[in-house]
Write a protein that holds these residues in place. Structure first.
Motif, short mmCIF file in Angstrom:
data_model
loop_
_atom_site.label_atom_id
_atom_site.label_comp_id
_atom_site.label_asym_id
_atom_site.label_seq_id
_atom_site.Cartn_x
_atom_site.Cartn_y
_atom_site.Cartn_z
N LEU A 4 0.85 -1.19 0.00
CA LEU A 4 0.00 0.00 0.00
C LEU A 4 0.88 1.24 0.00
O LEU A 4 1.84 1.35 0.77
N GLY A 5 0.56 2.17 -0.87
CA GLY A 5 1.31 3.42 -0.96
C GLY A 5 0.38 4.60 -1.12
O GLY A 5 -0.84 4.46 -1.16
N ALA A 6 0.98 5.78 -1.23
CA ALA A 6 0.23 7.01 -1.45
C ALA A 6 1.09 7.95 -2.28
O ALA A 6 2.31 7.83 -2.32
N GLY A 259 -5.89 -8.10 -9.38
CA GLY A 259 -4.54 -8.39 -9.87
C GLY A 259 -3.47 -7.39 -9.53
O GLY A 259 -2.33 -7.53 -9.97
N ALA A 260 -3.79 -6.37 -8.73
CA ALA A 260 -2.76 -5.39 -8.35
C ALA A 260 -1.89 -5.94 -7.23
O ALA A 260 -2.40 -6.44 -6.23
N ASP A 261 -0.59 -5.83 -7.40
CA ASP A 261 0.34 -6.17 -6.32
C ASP A 261 0.55 -4.99 -5.38
O ASP A 261 0.77 -5.17 -4.18
N THR A 262 0.49 -3.79 -5.94
CA THR A 262 0.62 -2.55 -5.16
C THR A 262 -0.52 -1.62 -5.53
O THR A 262 -0.76 -1.38 -6.72
N VAL A 263 -1.21 -1.12 -4.53
CA VAL A 263 -2.24 -0.11 -4.73
C VAL A 263 -1.74 1.19 -4.12
O VAL A 263 -1.37 1.24 -2.94
N VAL A 264 -1.67 2.23 -4.95
CA VAL A 264 -1.17 3.54 -4.52
C VAL A 264 -2.36 4.50 -4.49
O VAL A 264 -2.93 4.80 -5.54
N LEU A 265 -2.71 4.95 -3.32
CA LEU A 265 -3.85 5.83 -3.17
C LEU A 265 -3.47 7.25 -3.58
O LEU A 265 -2.46 7.79 -3.11
N GLN A 266 -4.27 7.81 -4.46
CA GLN A 266 -4.01 9.13 -5.05
C GLN A 266 -4.97 10.14 -4.43
O GLN A 266 -6.14 10.17 -4.78
N PHE A 277 -3.31 12.62 5.41
CA PHE A 277 -3.69 11.55 4.49
C PHE A 277 -2.68 10.41 4.57
O PHE A 277 -3.07 9.22 4.56
N MET A 278 -1.38 10.72 4.67
CA MET A 278 -0.36 9.67 4.79
C MET A 278 -0.58 8.86 6.07
O MET A 278 -0.50 7.62 6.07
N ARG A 279 -0.86 9.55 7.16
CA ARG A 279 -1.09 8.84 8.43
C ARG A 279 -2.36 8.00 8.34
O ARG A 279 -2.39 6.88 8.87
N PHE A 280 -3.38 8.51 7.71
CA PHE A 280 -4.63 7.78 7.53
C PHE A 280 -4.39 6.48 6.79
O PHE A 280 -4.87 5.40 7.20
N VAL A 281 -3.64 6.54 5.68
CA VAL A 281 -3.38 5.34 4.89
C VAL A 281 -2.58 4.33 5.69
O VAL A 281 -2.90 3.13 5.72
N GLN A 284 -4.67 3.64 9.52
CA GLN A 284 -6.06 3.18 9.55
C GLN A 284 -6.42 2.22 8.43
O GLN A 284 -7.12 1.23 8.66
N VAL A 285 -5.93 2.49 7.22
CA VAL A 285 -6.28 1.62 6.10
C VAL A 285 -5.44 0.37 6.08
O VAL A 285 -5.94 -0.75 5.91
N ARG A 286 -4.14 0.51 6.26
CA ARG A 286 -3.22 -0.62 6.17
C ARG A 286 -3.64 -1.83 7.02
O ARG A 286 -3.59 -2.98 6.53
#
Length: 290
Positions: A4-6, A259-266, A277-281, A284-286
């Protein structure tokens, strides 16, 4: 496990990068991605700064437009960053936005030919080889890096059209899919990548990275709607998500299942709290994403 990324959007001024990168690092985010969008911010400069200001964060450049760049310079920059920050650099290259390439006099007749030549030469240079090539666009005469990486980093490529996506599978080490890619389109893209891998005799794993529009907070729906208008989508239902951590995590799982190995939230460019937003991802999301 899904990575997971951003994104640190280049619509933010460069002086915001340090605080956003450090917030991501301290929160435990896996990856921060930066873009080389015309005419905003350099991908290499922002990536190097983010790496220097952080301790463990991986930083992806997604992507470097190959018409703007001599392949030897790209190889030198990536090799330098990889040696300075081992294992923390993720590099992506691609066609670039053709209108932007035209504005700077770099648009080529065959973007696919250029990307293939660039990928082949770049990967060879990063392997420490002496490269001699006289291509349609790439010409190198006895070019060899003095300081290649101890182990060559993976080079990803970004693509939209089917021919380019097949080329990613054949000539790159991974594929980056743009925001606006639905789970259904991702399934089709994965199949095209596999066609390319088969054509190129590639056996090693080939990760797929996909950007997904995301917004959280009390005005998330309104901000995501403004993004829909900017990008010209009919709907945000299959290209983005607005809501709390549970809603965002459920969306991430949709793209991962496709099929995504990495999902990058935009995030949206008008997000009122990019550091938050970085802290949220990360916080909380991770935990809700396998």
């Amino acid at each position: 496990m899904t990575t997971l990324g951003a994104v640190f959007l280049p619509q933010l001024p460069p002086e915001r990068l340090r605080a956003v990168a450090q917030a991501a690092d301290e929160a435990g985010l896996e990856e921060l991605w930066v873009w080389e969008d015309c005419f905003r911010e350099s991908g290499i400069a922002t990536a190097a700064a983010a790496l220097a200001w952080t301790e463990r964060l991986r930083v992806g450049v997604g992507l470097l437009p190959v018409p703007l760049r001599n392949v030897a310079l790209t190889a030198m920059e990536l090799a330098t960053m990889d040696r300075l920050f081992p294992g923390r650099v993720i590099a992506g290259v691609g066609h670039g936005v053709q209108d932007w390439m035209g504005q700077v006099g770099a648009r080529v007749e065959s973007p696919i030919t250029l990307l293939r030549e660039h990928l082949d030469a770049l990967r060879a240079l990063l392997r420490g080889e002496e490269v001699n090539v006289t291509g349609r666009y790439v010409q190198l005469d006895r070019v060899k890096l003095d300081w290649p990486p101890p182990a060559p980093p993976a080079i990803l490529a970004g693509a939209v059209g089917p021919r380019s996506i097949r080329l990613c599978g054949e000539a790159a080490d991974g594929t980056i899919l743009t925001g606006g890619t639905s789970p259904e389109q991702l399934v089709k893209a994965r199949a095209l990548v596999e066609e390319g891998r088969a054509a190129g005799g590639r056996q090693e794993p080939h990760p797929i990275v996909v950007y997904v529009h995301a917004a959280t907070g009390p005005d998330a729906e309104a901000r995501l709607e403004r993004e829909r208008i900017v990008w010209g989508y009919d709907s945000m239902r299959d290209v983005g998500v607005a809501g709390d951590a549970a809603a965002v995590a459920a969306a991430v799982r949709r793209w991962a299942d496709a099929g995504a190995d990495t999902v990058v939230l935009q995030p949206t460019p008008d997000d009122p709290d990019p550091e938050g937003f970085m802290r949220f991802v990360a916080k909380q999301v991770r935990p809700m994403v396998p």
